[in-house]
Write an enzyme that holds these catalytic residues in place. Structure first.
Site, PDB file in Angstrom:
ATOM      1  CB  CYS A  47       7.601  -5.769  -2.745  1.00  0.00           C
ATOM      2  SG  CYS A  47       6.744  -5.259  -4.384  1.00  0.00           S
TER       3      CYS A  47
ATOM      4  CB  CYS B 118       3.901  -5.608  -3.077  1.00  0.00           C
ATOM      5  SG  CYS B 118       4.815  -6.751  -4.138  1.00  0.00           S
TER       6      CYS B 118
END
Length: 118
Positions: free
Chosen positions: A39, A42
């Site tokens: 991600c 993230c």
């Protein structure tokens, strides 16, 4: 900031294996970052989360959970996208969710609103 395993999550946050109703185990507020290695948002969020964990050390516990390693926790929290940030207060209320790579100023705004900590 601490990366939690399932057993640590059950010990420090919520024993979802034995409790039916939400019951936070912490003694101070916590922010839980559910993330994944693939991600990009993230990865963008990680340095901000680290900075905030140092700024609010002793006032708020900062936890990270890799949903790839701990899919059972992600399922329990019904995580549909990452990063999913849960703000957990000690007042018994259900955790409040924010999704996406929040800015530092947005984090601080939510910390003030949810936890009443400046």
């Amino acid at each position: 900031m601490k990366d939690l395993t399932k057993s640590e999550f059950i010990e420090k946050v919520f024993d979802f294996e034995n409790e039916k109703e939400w019951k936070f185990k912490g003694e101070k507020p916590a922010i839980l970052d559910m993330w994944a290695s693939w991600c990009n948002p993230c990865k963008t969020l990680a340095p901000t989360f680290e900075e905030l964990s140092k700024e609010y050390e002793g006032m708020i516990d900062f936890y990270k959970i890799n949903i790839e390693d701990e899919p059972e926790i992600a399922s329990e929290f019904k995580v549909r996208s990452v990063p999913s940030i849960f703000f957990i207060n000690t007042n018994g209320e259900l955790p409040q969710l924010a999704v996406g790579a929040l800015s530092k100023s947005k984090f601080k705004e939510l910390i003030k609103t949810i936890f009443d900590i400046e």
